[in-house]
Design an enzyme around this catalytic site. Structure first.
Site, PDB file in Angstrom:
ATOM      1  N   PRO A  14      -1.115  -3.387  10.541  1.00  0.00           N
ATOM      2  CA  PRO A  14      -2.338  -2.995   9.840  1.00  0.00           C
ATOM      3  C   PRO A  14      -2.211  -3.000   8.316  1.00  0.00           C
ATOM      4  O   PRO A  14      -1.173  -2.628   7.770  1.00  0.00           O
ATOM      5  CB  PRO A  14      -2.605  -1.578  10.355  1.00  0.00           C
ATOM      6  CG  PRO A  14      -1.301  -1.104  10.905  1.00  0.00           C
ATOM      7  CD  PRO A  14      -0.607  -2.322  11.414  1.00  0.00           C
ATOM      8  N   ASN A  15      -3.280  -3.426   7.710  1.00  0.00           N
ATOM      9  CA  ASN A  15      -3.466  -3.446   6.247  1.00  0.00           C
ATOM     10  C   ASN A  15      -2.691  -4.567   5.544  1.00  0.00           C
ATOM     11  O   ASN A  15      -2.868  -4.774   4.343  1.00  0.00           O
ATOM     12  CB  ASN A  15      -3.114  -2.081   5.611  1.00  0.00           C
ATOM     13  CG  ASN A  15      -3.956  -0.964   6.186  1.00  0.00           C
ATOM     14  OD1 ASN A  15      -5.184  -1.051   6.185  1.00  0.00           O
ATOM     15  ND2 ASN A  15      -3.327   0.078   6.707  1.00  0.00           N
ATOM     16  N   ARG A  22      -3.375  -5.121  -2.286  1.00  0.00           N
ATOM     17  CA  ARG A  22      -3.074  -3.752  -1.850  1.00  0.00           C
ATOM     18  C   ARG A  22      -1.816  -3.239  -2.569  1.00  0.00           C
ATOM     19  O   ARG A  22      -0.734  -3.792  -2.392  1.00  0.00           O
ATOM     20  CB  ARG A  22      -2.824  -3.768  -0.338  1.00  0.00           C
ATOM     21  CG  ARG A  22      -2.297  -2.492   0.218  1.00  0.00           C
ATOM     22  CD  ARG A  22      -1.735  -2.696   1.619  1.00  0.00           C
ATOM     23  NE  ARG A  22      -1.294  -1.436   2.164  1.00  0.00           N
ATOM     24  CZ  ARG A  22      -0.417  -1.315   3.154  1.00  0.00           C
ATOM     25  NH1 ARG A  22       0.092  -2.389   3.722  1.00  0.00           N
ATOM     26  NH2 ARG A  22      -0.058  -0.138   3.578  1.00  0.00           N
ATOM     27  N   TYR A  27       3.898  -3.580  -2.959  1.00  0.00           N
ATOM     28  CA  TYR A  27       4.018  -4.697  -2.017  1.00  0.00           C
ATOM     29  C   TYR A  27       4.041  -6.075  -2.675  1.00  0.00           C
ATOM     30  O   TYR A  27       4.184  -7.086  -1.988  1.00  0.00           O
ATOM     31  CB  TYR A  27       2.883  -4.629  -0.992  1.00  0.00           C
ATOM     32  CG  TYR A  27       2.915  -3.359  -0.169  1.00  0.00           C
ATOM     33  CD1 TYR A  27       3.991  -3.105   0.682  1.00  0.00           C
ATOM     34  CD2 TYR A  27       1.902  -2.406  -0.252  1.00  0.00           C
ATOM     35  CE1 TYR A  27       4.049  -1.935   1.430  1.00  0.00           C
ATOM     36  CE2 TYR A  27       1.948  -1.234   0.499  1.00  0.00           C
ATOM     37  CZ  TYR A  27       3.027  -1.009   1.336  1.00  0.00           C
ATOM     38  OH  TYR A  27       3.093   0.140   2.076  1.00  0.00           O
ATOM     39  N   ASN A  78       6.488  -6.887  11.322  1.00  0.00           N
ATOM     40  CA  ASN A  78       6.304  -5.786  10.377  1.00  0.00           C
ATOM     41  C   ASN A  78       5.213  -4.915  10.984  1.00  0.00           C
ATOM     42  O   ASN A  78       4.026  -5.210  10.843  1.00  0.00           O
ATOM     43  CB  ASN A  78       5.873  -6.312   9.004  1.00  0.00           C
ATOM     44  CG  ASN A  78       5.750  -5.177   7.990  1.00  0.00           C
ATOM     45  OD1 ASN A  78       5.733  -3.992   8.371  1.00  0.00           O
ATOM     46  ND2 ASN A  78       5.647  -5.524   6.723  1.00  0.00           N
ATOM     47  N   ALA A  81       2.200   0.621   9.309  1.00  0.00           N
ATOM     48  CA  ALA A  81       2.155   2.074   9.560  1.00  0.00           C
ATOM     49  C   ALA A  81       2.504   2.446  11.003  1.00  0.00           C
ATOM     50  O   ALA A  81       2.987   3.550  11.263  1.00  0.00           O
ATOM     51  CB  ALA A  81       0.765   2.606   9.197  1.00  0.00           C
ATOM     52  N   GLU A 102      12.718  -6.184  13.027  1.00  0.00           N
ATOM     53  CA  GLU A 102      11.706  -5.445  12.270  1.00  0.00           C
ATOM     54  C   GLU A 102      11.923  -5.683  10.781  1.00  0.00           C
ATOM     55  O   GLU A 102      13.068  -5.682  10.313  1.00  0.00           O
ATOM     56  CB  GLU A 102      11.843  -3.951  12.578  1.00  0.00           C
ATOM     57  CG  GLU A 102      10.890  -3.079  11.763  1.00  0.00           C
ATOM     58  CD  GLU A 102      10.816  -1.671  12.306  1.00  0.00           C
ATOM     59  OE1 GLU A 102      10.761  -1.499  13.542  1.00  0.00           O
ATOM     60  OE2 GLU A 102      10.813  -0.738  11.494  1.00  0.00           O
ATOM     61  N   HIS A 104      10.348  -4.886   6.656  1.00  0.00           N
ATOM     62  CA  HIS A 104       9.444  -4.174   5.753  1.00  0.00           C
ATOM     63  C   HIS A 104       9.583  -4.751   4.359  1.00  0.00           C
ATOM     64  O   HIS A 104      10.700  -5.067   3.917  1.00  0.00           O
ATOM     65  CB  HIS A 104       9.744  -2.676   5.727  1.00  0.00           C
ATOM     66  CG  HIS A 104       9.498  -2.040   7.050  1.00  0.00           C
ATOM     67  ND1 HIS A 104       8.233  -1.767   7.514  1.00  0.00           N
ATOM     68  CD2 HIS A 104      10.351  -1.697   8.036  1.00  0.00           C
ATOM     69  CE1 HIS A 104       8.327  -1.260   8.736  1.00  0.00           C
ATOM     70  NE2 HIS A 104       9.596  -1.203   9.079  1.00  0.00           N
ATOM     71  N   ARG A 111      10.643   6.074  -0.121  1.00  0.00           N
ATOM     72  CA  ARG A 111       9.236   6.476  -0.211  1.00  0.00           C
ATOM     73  C   ARG A 111       9.022   7.837   0.455  1.00  0.00           C
ATOM     74  O   ARG A 111       9.952   8.622   0.572  1.00  0.00           O
ATOM     75  CB  ARG A 111       8.362   5.359   0.389  1.00  0.00           C
ATOM     76  CG  ARG A 111       8.566   4.017  -0.343  1.00  0.00           C
ATOM     77  CD  ARG A 111       7.686   2.931   0.203  1.00  0.00           C
ATOM     78  NE  ARG A 111       6.268   3.246  -0.004  1.00  0.00           N
ATOM     79  CZ  ARG A 111       5.273   2.617   0.614  1.00  0.00           C
ATOM     80  NH1 ARG A 111       5.562   1.619   1.457  1.00  0.00           N
ATOM     81  NH2 ARG A 111       4.023   2.953   0.394  1.00  0.00           N
TER      82      ARG A 111
END
Ligand code: DQA
Length: 153
Positions: A14-15, A22, A27, A78, A81, A102, A104, A111
């Site tokens: 998502p996103n 964004r 990012y 990825n 969230a 996975e 990121h 963070r």
């Protein structure tokens, strides 16, 4: 007729469709289309077909994982969230029995505390975190090596 190349599926959660605009300070400025194009190009040089999908919903990501079963030699995911919340994605990654890495873009350990736990990484062969687009590229190279594909053949 050309023989079909082995496939690696890349899934963005998502996103990530908003990449480029964004939170660019977190990012980066690369758009999702640019990222996907660079992965397809790298895949070509490594002898694999790279198929990219983005979904904002957990169910759609699970459907893409199921579709990779028996069709892909590897998955780069990825989960965005959902990394921090989704038992369902964890289970789907395990269920498909396709080596999954996975990734990121940001270093989630630098963070907020809620990003410092992954429910999905434990279902994956490994995780690459915090290297921007390079996280995806390294994961793709690893999966090709894992599948022992020879880019010169
Ligand atoms: C992310 C990190 C997640 O915590 C976040 O929810 C994202 C992107 C990353 O690539 O850095 O959407 O997965």
């Amino acid at each position: 007729m050309t023989a079909s190349r082995p496939r690696v599926v890349v899934l963005h959660g998502p996103n990530l469709n908003l990449l480029g605009s964004r939170e660019p300070e977190v990012y980066g400025s690369m758009t999702l289309a640019q990222l996907d194009a660079s992965l397809v190009q790298l895949g070509e040089s490594l002898g694999v077909e790279v198929e990219c999908h983005q979904a904002n919903g957990e169910g759609a990501l699970i459907d893409h994982l199921h579709a990779a079963r028996g069709r892909a030699v590897g998955v780069v995911i990825n989960p965005a969230a959902y990394t921090h919340t989704s038992v369902a994605l964890h289970d789907a990654i395990k269920a498909i029995e396709v080596p999954t890495v996975e990734v990121h873009l940001s270093n989630t350990y630098r963070r907020e505390p809620f990003r410092q736990r992954s429910l999905t990484a434990g279902a994956c062969v490994g995780a690459i975190i915090g290297l921007g687009a390079q996280s995806y590229r390294l994961a793709l190279r690893y999966l090709v090596e894992l599948a022992e594909l020879d880019p010169t053949s």
